[in-house]
Motif scaffolding. Sequence first.
Motif, PDB file in Angstrom:
ATOM      1  N   ILE A 300      -2.924  -2.646   8.626  1.00  0.00           N
ATOM      2  CA  ILE A 300      -2.214  -2.293   7.391  1.00  0.00           C
ATOM      3  C   ILE A 300      -3.067  -2.637   6.179  1.00  0.00           C
ATOM      4  O   ILE A 300      -3.233  -1.820   5.262  1.00  0.00           O
ATOM      5  CB  ILE A 300      -0.859  -3.019   7.330  1.00  0.00           C
ATOM      6  CG1 ILE A 300       0.065  -2.493   8.430  1.00  0.00           C
ATOM      7  CG2 ILE A 300      -0.213  -2.853   5.947  1.00  0.00           C
ATOM      8  CD1 ILE A 300       1.343  -3.299   8.600  1.00  0.00           C
ATOM      9  N   TYR A 301      -3.633  -3.842   6.166  1.00  0.00           N
ATOM     10  CA  TYR A 301      -4.457  -4.241   5.026  1.00  0.00           C
ATOM     11  C   TYR A 301      -5.725  -3.391   4.930  1.00  0.00           C
ATOM     12  O   TYR A 301      -6.198  -3.097   3.827  1.00  0.00           O
ATOM     13  CB  TYR A 301      -4.816  -5.719   5.117  1.00  0.00           C
ATOM     14  CG  TYR A 301      -3.683  -6.660   4.760  1.00  0.00           C
ATOM     15  CD1 TYR A 301      -2.956  -6.485   3.583  1.00  0.00           C
ATOM     16  CD2 TYR A 301      -3.351  -7.725   5.587  1.00  0.00           C
ATOM     17  CE1 TYR A 301      -1.920  -7.337   3.251  1.00  0.00           C
ATOM     18  CE2 TYR A 301      -2.316  -8.595   5.260  1.00  0.00           C
ATOM     19  CZ  TYR A 301      -1.603  -8.393   4.087  1.00  0.00           C
ATOM     20  OH  TYR A 301      -0.580  -9.248   3.758  1.00  0.00           O
ATOM     21  N   LYS A 302      -6.267  -3.016   6.066  1.00  0.00           N
ATOM     22  CA  LYS A 302      -7.478  -2.172   6.046  1.00  0.00           C
ATOM     23  C   LYS A 302      -7.175  -0.818   5.416  1.00  0.00           C
ATOM     24  O   LYS A 302      -7.963  -0.296   4.609  1.00  0.00           O
ATOM     25  CB  LYS A 302      -8.033  -1.987   7.452  1.00  0.00           C
ATOM     26  CG  LYS A 302      -9.345  -1.207   7.500  1.00  0.00           C
ATOM     27  CD  LYS A 302      -9.896  -1.131   8.915  1.00  0.00           C
ATOM     28  CE  LYS A 302     -11.274  -0.486   8.951  1.00  0.00           C
ATOM     29  NZ  LYS A 302     -11.255   0.907   8.488  1.00  0.00           N
ATOM     30  N   GLN A 303      -6.027  -0.247   5.762  1.00  0.00           N
ATOM     31  CA  GLN A 303      -5.642   1.035   5.168  1.00  0.00           C
ATOM     32  C   GLN A 303      -5.463   0.889   3.658  1.00  0.00           C
ATOM     33  O   GLN A 303      -5.915   1.739   2.881  1.00  0.00           O
ATOM     34  CB  GLN A 303      -4.348   1.540   5.803  1.00  0.00           C
ATOM     35  CG  GLN A 303      -3.859   2.873   5.225  1.00  0.00           C
ATOM     36  CD  GLN A 303      -2.667   3.423   6.001  1.00  0.00           C
ATOM     37  OE1 GLN A 303      -2.649   3.394   7.220  1.00  0.00           O
ATOM     38  NE2 GLN A 303      -1.679   3.917   5.279  1.00  0.00           N
ATOM     39  N   ARG A 304      -4.820  -0.171   3.250  1.00  0.00           N
ATOM     40  CA  ARG A 304      -4.636  -0.415   1.820  1.00  0.00           C
ATOM     41  C   ARG A 304      -5.990  -0.616   1.130  1.00  0.00           C
ATOM     42  O   ARG A 304      -6.217  -0.123   0.021  1.00  0.00           O
ATOM     43  CB  ARG A 304      -3.748  -1.645   1.607  1.00  0.00           C
ATOM     44  CG  ARG A 304      -2.323  -1.460   2.077  1.00  0.00           C
ATOM     45  CD  ARG A 304      -1.524  -2.741   1.873  1.00  0.00           C
ATOM     46  NE  ARG A 304      -0.134  -2.594   2.309  1.00  0.00           N
ATOM     47  CZ  ARG A 304       0.783  -3.543   2.214  1.00  0.00           C
ATOM     48  NH1 ARG A 304       0.445  -4.727   1.705  1.00  0.00           N
ATOM     49  NH2 ARG A 304       2.017  -3.341   2.622  1.00  0.00           N
ATOM     50  N   ARG A 305      -6.858  -1.377   1.773  1.00  0.00           N
ATOM     51  CA  ARG A 305      -8.192  -1.603   1.211  1.00  0.00           C
ATOM     52  C   ARG A 305      -8.903  -0.286   0.968  1.00  0.00           C
ATOM     53  O   ARG A 305      -9.481  -0.043  -0.096  1.00  0.00           O
ATOM     54  CB  ARG A 305      -9.021  -2.475   2.170  1.00  0.00           C
ATOM     55  CG  ARG A 305     -10.436  -2.737   1.711  1.00  0.00           C
ATOM     56  CD  ARG A 305     -11.337  -3.160   2.853  1.00  0.00           C
ATOM     57  NE  ARG A 305     -11.614  -2.060   3.777  1.00  0.00           N
ATOM     58  CZ  ARG A 305     -12.488  -2.129   4.785  1.00  0.00           C
ATOM     59  NH1 ARG A 305     -13.128  -3.255   5.013  1.00  0.00           N
ATOM     60  NH2 ARG A 305     -12.678  -1.094   5.566  1.00  0.00           N
ATOM     61  N   ASN A 374       3.283  -2.401  -0.825  1.00  0.00           N
ATOM     62  CA  ASN A 374       3.282  -1.336   0.170  1.00  0.00           C
ATOM     63  C   ASN A 374       2.464  -0.135  -0.300  1.00  0.00           C
ATOM     64  O   ASN A 374       2.070  -0.048  -1.470  1.00  0.00           O
ATOM     65  CB  ASN A 374       4.716  -0.929   0.536  1.00  0.00           C
ATOM     66  CG  ASN A 374       5.487  -0.330  -0.628  1.00  0.00           C
ATOM     67  OD1 ASN A 374       4.982   0.487  -1.393  1.00  0.00           O
ATOM     68  ND2 ASN A 374       6.751  -0.728  -0.781  1.00  0.00           N
ATOM     69  N   ASP A 375       2.198   0.784   0.614  1.00  0.00           N
ATOM     70  CA  ASP A 375       1.299   1.903   0.322  1.00  0.00           C
ATOM     71  C   ASP A 375       1.755   2.729  -0.871  1.00  0.00           C
ATOM     72  O   ASP A 375       0.947   3.143  -1.711  1.00  0.00           O
ATOM     73  CB  ASP A 375       1.173   2.810   1.556  1.00  0.00           C
ATOM     74  CG  ASP A 375       0.352   2.177   2.665  1.00  0.00           C
ATOM     75  OD1 ASP A 375      -0.070   1.018   2.492  1.00  0.00           O
ATOM     76  OD2 ASP A 375       0.148   2.832   3.704  1.00  0.00           O
TER      77      ASP A 375
END
Length: 388
Positions: A300-305, A374-375
């Motif tokens: 999840i954090y990687k996608q946000r990053r 959140n995204d």
Amino acid sequence: MAQFQLADRLAKLPPYLFAEIDRIKAQVAARGVDIISLGIGDPDMPTPDFIIEAMKKAVEKPVNHAYPSYVGMLSYREAVADWYKRRFNADLDPKSEVVSLIGSKEGIAHFPLAFINPGDLVLVCTPNYPVYNIATEFAGGIVKFVPLTEDNSFLPDLDAIDEETWTKAKAIFVNYPNNPTAAMADMAFYEKLIKIAKQYNVIVVHDTAYTEIYYNEDNRPLSIMSVPGGKDVAIEFHSLSKTYNMTGWRVGMAVGNPQLVAGLGKIKENVDSGVFQAVQEAGIVAMRDGDPFTAELRKIYKQRRDIMIAALRKAGIHCNVPESTFYIWCRVPQGYTSSEFVTKVLQETGVVITPGNGFGTPGEGYFRISLTVNDARLEEAVSRIVKL
């Protein structure tokens, strides 16, 4: 009403970084602006259900309603040692090399009281979590800041610290993966630090709250406990906060040299009454069963990053792609100081980001983004920043 004067140690403190941000944020919110906070590193996602269920069961046990042990339940300390062995291949004696904490911040803040005398010199690598220098000053220690610069991958230049300083130094605070820069330290750095610490009898105080938020399985963050000689000179602070979304639970641990652990434990005997045992039981379950959850959390954090990095580059803002933590450390656009840019963003877009200079002088010219929304909110924040 009577007026009372604060103690000098408090009167000398600068405004706490996040308190100042909250003050400006409140002013903007009062204008009716929709605030999106990318400031404080507090996970937005809940603690997983399996930990909550363990807590519910533990709360019902009358034995957990009494005062807990100052140093932590042996079963909790054994779970810490087991987790360290599994994660870092580090061997720890749960009886003498592990102590429970009411969150790692509590332990870090109390540690100087155990080993720093008035006038002792303490090295603090900066930009940094402000508790390192504030706790040192509360104990009467003298802080000498060691700059972390982009040219040196945000690692301290250990060779640039002269022999006189090393001879006088009682301790050095280091933090990897690093807040706020998201930098990581490799084995060679730890080996060199340990060698110097042994040579000059310097305590290494290592804050590792972010080791489990990483994005490359082939380059996982290290513990100084897994480096030969590390346990001889170091105490390491860790927390369940970021690993399992447990910031509000206030539970962590310090591990390492038994003298250092015992000294911290002696302070805790006199200033707190330990971690609620039900929380410790939930923490045991988290460390035992939580690896799959944390693996999903990293995705999840990687996608946000990746969303944020793409947007920042589109806006022409320079930043390194972090391999760990949920922070992005960026240069402010030319013509602005850190505070000017952060204030402009907040006032004109309602997006809260953190000025780099709030973490120390070398942070000037940078700002920090936290990926803890959140995204949908993150993409909205991105949209506003790009338009600005």
